[in-house]
Design an enzyme around this catalytic site. Sequence first.
Site, mmCIF file in Angstrom:
data_model
loop_
_atom_site.group_PDB
_atom_site.id
_atom_site.type_symbol
_atom_site.label_atom_id
_atom_site.label_comp_id
_atom_site.label_asym_id
_atom_site.label_seq_id
_atom_site.Cartn_x
_atom_site.Cartn_y
_atom_site.Cartn_z
ATOM 1 N N PHE A 122 0.859 -1.189 0.000
ATOM 2 C CA PHE A 122 0.000 0.000 0.000
ATOM 3 C C PHE A 122 0.895 1.239 0.000
ATOM 4 O O PHE A 122 1.670 1.436 0.946
ATOM 5 C CB PHE A 122 -0.841 -0.048 1.270
ATOM 6 C CG PHE A 122 -1.840 1.057 1.504
ATOM 7 C CD1 PHE A 122 -3.060 1.083 0.841
ATOM 8 C CD2 PHE A 122 -1.586 2.039 2.456
ATOM 9 C CE1 PHE A 122 -4.006 2.068 1.115
ATOM 10 C CE2 PHE A 122 -2.524 3.034 2.735
ATOM 11 C CZ PHE A 122 -3.739 3.039 2.068
ATOM 12 N N LEU A 124 0.958 4.991 0.136
ATOM 13 C CA LEU A 124 0.300 6.273 0.402
ATOM 14 C C LEU A 124 1.332 7.309 0.846
ATOM 15 O O LEU A 124 1.459 8.387 0.258
ATOM 16 C CB LEU A 124 -0.769 6.077 1.499
ATOM 17 C CG LEU A 124 -1.474 7.318 2.038
ATOM 18 C CD1 LEU A 124 -2.347 7.958 0.955
ATOM 19 C CD2 LEU A 124 -2.368 6.973 3.247
ATOM 20 N N PHE A 155 8.710 4.560 3.163
ATOM 21 C CA PHE A 155 8.430 3.603 4.261
ATOM 22 C C PHE A 155 7.354 2.592 3.847
ATOM 23 O O PHE A 155 6.462 2.264 4.642
ATOM 24 C CB PHE A 155 7.936 4.321 5.535
ATOM 25 C CG PHE A 155 8.771 5.469 6.028
ATOM 26 C CD1 PHE A 155 10.153 5.426 5.957
ATOM 27 C CD2 PHE A 155 8.176 6.586 6.603
ATOM 28 C CE1 PHE A 155 10.930 6.487 6.444
ATOM 29 C CE2 PHE A 155 8.930 7.646 7.100
ATOM 30 C CZ PHE A 155 10.315 7.605 7.001
ATOM 31 N N ARG A 244 -6.395 -0.496 10.764
ATOM 32 C CA ARG A 244 -6.099 -0.061 12.131
ATOM 33 C C ARG A 244 -6.723 -0.996 13.161
ATOM 34 O O ARG A 244 -6.168 -1.195 14.240
ATOM 35 C CB ARG A 244 -6.605 1.379 12.334
ATOM 36 C CG ARG A 244 -5.770 2.411 11.585
ATOM 37 C CD ARG A 244 -6.439 3.774 11.531
ATOM 38 N NE ARG A 244 -5.614 4.725 10.761
ATOM 39 C CZ ARG A 244 -6.016 5.906 10.333
ATOM 40 N NH1 ARG A 244 -7.257 6.313 10.584
ATOM 41 N NH2 ARG A 244 -5.200 6.689 9.655
ATOM 42 N N ARG A 269 11.967 -16.372 39.054
ATOM 43 C CA ARG A 269 13.112 -15.550 39.480
ATOM 44 C C ARG A 269 13.026 -15.314 40.997
ATOM 45 O O ARG A 269 12.052 -14.726 41.481
ATOM 46 C CB ARG A 269 13.069 -14.217 38.722
ATOM 47 C CG ARG A 269 14.027 -13.180 39.219
ATOM 48 C CD ARG A 269 15.432 -13.478 38.770
ATOM 49 N NE ARG A 269 16.326 -12.409 39.179
ATOM 50 C CZ ARG A 269 17.638 -12.539 39.218
ATOM 51 N NH1 ARG A 269 18.207 -13.698 38.887
ATOM 52 N NH2 ARG A 269 18.389 -11.533 39.586
ATOM 53 N N GLN A 280 4.301 -7.490 45.936
ATOM 54 C CA GLN A 280 3.126 -6.772 45.426
ATOM 55 C C GLN A 280 3.470 -5.718 44.371
ATOM 56 O O GLN A 280 2.660 -5.452 43.481
ATOM 57 C CB GLN A 280 2.348 -6.155 46.583
ATOM 58 C CG GLN A 280 1.650 -7.237 47.410
ATOM 59 C CD GLN A 280 0.833 -6.678 48.548
ATOM 60 O OE1 GLN A 280 1.028 -5.543 48.970
ATOM 61 N NE2 GLN A 280 -0.077 -7.471 49.069
ATOM 62 N N GLU A 364 0.070 3.279 10.226
ATOM 63 C CA GLU A 364 -1.391 3.307 9.980
ATOM 64 C C GLU A 364 -2.059 4.388 10.839
ATOM 65 O O GLU A 364 -3.185 4.229 11.303
ATOM 66 C CB GLU A 364 -2.008 1.911 10.160
ATOM 67 C CG GLU A 364 -1.413 0.916 9.161
ATOM 68 C CD GLU A 364 -2.257 -0.296 8.832
ATOM 69 O OE1 GLU A 364 -3.461 -0.278 9.092
ATOM 70 O OE2 GLU A 364 -1.681 -1.247 8.287
HETATM 71 N N1 COS Z 1 -13.827 6.580 5.699
HETATM 72 C C1 COS Z 1 -14.404 7.071 4.572
HETATM 73 N N2 COS Z 1 -14.199 8.338 4.121
HETATM 74 C C2 COS Z 1 -13.390 9.119 4.866
HETATM 75 C C3 COS Z 1 -12.766 8.677 6.042
HETATM 76 C C4 COS Z 1 -13.025 7.352 6.459
HETATM 77 N N3 COS Z 1 -12.455 6.864 7.558
HETATM 78 N N4 COS Z 1 -12.025 9.684 6.556
HETATM 79 C C5 COS Z 1 -12.161 10.710 5.731
HETATM 80 N N5 COS Z 1 -12.999 10.378 4.704
HETATM 81 C C6 COS Z 1 -13.466 11.244 3.614
HETATM 82 C C7 COS Z 1 -14.160 12.463 4.210
HETATM 83 O O1 COS Z 1 -15.523 12.201 4.446
HETATM 84 C C8 COS Z 1 -13.956 13.514 3.146
HETATM 85 O O2 COS Z 1 -14.898 13.310 2.116
HETATM 86 P P1 COS Z 1 -15.764 14.561 1.538
HETATM 87 O O3 COS Z 1 -14.730 15.444 0.909
HETATM 88 O O4 COS Z 1 -16.694 13.931 0.556
HETATM 89 O O5 COS Z 1 -16.431 15.190 2.700
HETATM 90 C C9 COS Z 1 -12.583 13.153 2.568
HETATM 91 O O6 COS Z 1 -12.353 11.773 2.882
HETATM 92 C C10 COS Z 1 -11.478 13.997 3.163
HETATM 93 O O7 COS Z 1 -11.490 13.801 4.568
HETATM 94 P P2 COS Z 1 -10.880 14.852 5.601
HETATM 95 O O8 COS Z 1 -11.369 16.230 5.255
HETATM 96 O O9 COS Z 1 -11.145 14.334 6.965
HETATM 97 O O10 COS Z 1 -9.322 14.762 5.239
HETATM 98 P P3 COS Z 1 -8.048 15.345 5.976
HETATM 99 O O11 COS Z 1 -7.100 15.798 4.955
HETATM 100 O O12 COS Z 1 -8.472 16.316 7.018
HETATM 101 O O13 COS Z 1 -7.388 14.027 6.620
HETATM 102 C C11 COS Z 1 -6.851 12.452 8.329
HETATM 103 C C12 COS Z 1 -7.919 13.246 7.570
HETATM 104 C C13 COS Z 1 -5.899 13.318 9.103
HETATM 105 C C14 COS Z 1 -7.667 11.566 9.275
HETATM 106 C C15 COS Z 1 -6.058 11.549 7.330
HETATM 107 O O14 COS Z 1 -5.205 12.316 6.533
HETATM 108 C C16 COS Z 1 -5.248 10.468 8.005
HETATM 109 O O15 COS Z 1 -5.789 9.416 8.402
HETATM 110 N N6 COS Z 1 -3.912 10.696 8.133
HETATM 111 C C17 COS Z 1 -3.027 9.657 8.599
HETATM 112 C C18 COS Z 1 -2.545 8.867 7.438
HETATM 113 C C19 COS Z 1 -2.003 7.560 7.870
HETATM 114 O O16 COS Z 1 -2.611 6.813 8.636
HETATM 115 N N7 COS Z 1 -0.839 7.260 7.377
HETATM 116 C C20 COS Z 1 -0.225 6.032 7.723
HETATM 117 C C21 COS Z 1 0.474 5.517 6.546
HETATM 118 S S1 COS Z 1 -0.375 4.366 5.675
HETATM 119 S S2 COS Z 1 0.354 2.707 6.468
#
Ligand code: COS
Length: 384
Positions: A122, A124, A155, A244, A269, A280, A364
């Site tokens: 994945f 991202l 990563f 997650r 031990r 305790q 994640e």
């Molecule tokens: N399920 C479905 N849709 C989702 C969602 C979810 N869990 N979370 C957000 N969305 C949708 C929102 O509804 C929004 O849609 P609309 O534009 O139609 O309203 C869109 O996605 C954008 O969402 P949002 O405005 O919340 O986006 P942000 O840029 O504010 O980001 C966070 C939200 C911070 C939660 C996100 O960027 C995140 O999870 N960051 C961490 C990334 C991560 O986990 N990285 C790890 C690496 S991958 S191993």
Amino acid sequence: MIRDQETLDSLAETVARFVAERLVPNEAKIADDDRVPDDIVAEMRALGLFGLSIPEEYGGLGLTMEEEVRIAFELGQTSPAFRSLIGTNNGIGSQGIVMDGTPEQKRRYLPRLAKGEIVGSFALTEPEAGSDAASLRTTARREGDHYVLNGTKRFITNAPQAGVFTVMARTNPADKGPGGISAFLVDAGLSGLSIGKPDKKMGQKGAHTADVVFDQCKVPASALIGGVEGQGFKTAMKVLDRGRLHISAVCVGVAQRLIREMVTYASNRVQFGKPIAQFQLVQAMMADSQAECYGARCMVEETARRRDRGLPITVEVACSKMMASEMVGRVADRAVQVFGGAGYIADYGIERFYRDVRLFRLYEGTTQIQQLVIARGLLDAAKG
Ligand code: COS
């Protein structure tokens, strides 16, 4: 939802036996060699571990979420590197296809992912886009019946082994936010796609991450997940919600293992003339660990049941990931403390877990991102 308790119990017992007999004895070796040996990978394939979450019609076991977390509790009871190898095929490396793929994309990839013939990965995160995933810069430019990808992903778990990447890239340069992002299925080995050297990490030796670089990498238009542009960020978020929860279950499994280690060590031990388990202050460390682990386990199970019932889970998953990953960090710290000096020495294996579990609070979605998701959920609910 548990469809058949007896079948699930029997699968969980098989996995527990495999973990105890084949994986636990090899923990030190895979950390030293930084690789999981081929014979163990073959046994994982034979047990169906690569396809736990892939629907049965595509050759997977098609577990419900509640069933899957039960198996993840078992898989968590050993070095996380073993779980990492099958983790992407069951989670972030396959679920984009399961959730949003076209029938043709499902037919093309899911059977091979389920059997473990290919590894899914994945892509991202980028050098400049971690927690702020929507700011990613990798581009996918449409040219006739192709897209051309350019950019760097960072990563990326299982990148060196991967046969297919789920890649989030910007198809609409005018939209700098989530709406400009699309998801693609990119086969490894394509010209213009290269993998960096495996990263040197703090722990989880045997699990590999690396950069994935796209330089004028041409993919067919049919690689666009679901065939629709602009949906890639939502696909990624849905995949992460599920991933997650699986990670939270793994945290619970690791904590259960460490609690067992603590109890065994403290019972044997002897200091001040008796086993330290009779003191305790040592009991308090074991008791706190058990209570916190049980709390996290209940959260994970309840959230899994919610998902199986089709209820929204984003906030509950964030709560579970935060609680379980922070919990296992504290449990690993206490395990080192109960082992005393031995906890700091590699031969006892506890310091390795201490380093391994640190990642759970980062990948994640960091704990701080989980807090943000929970708080947003509360504020949205208050708005009505
Ligand atoms: N399920 C479905 N849709 C989702 C969602 C979810 N869990 N979370 C957000 N969305 C949708 C929102 O509804 C929004 O849609 P609309 O534009 O139609 O309203 C869109 O996605 C954008 O969402 P949002 O405005 O919340 O986006 P942000 O840029 O504010 O980001 C966070 C939200 C911070 C939660 C996100 O960027 C995140 O999870 N960051 C961490 C990334 C991560 O986990 N990285 C790890 C690496 S991958 S191993």
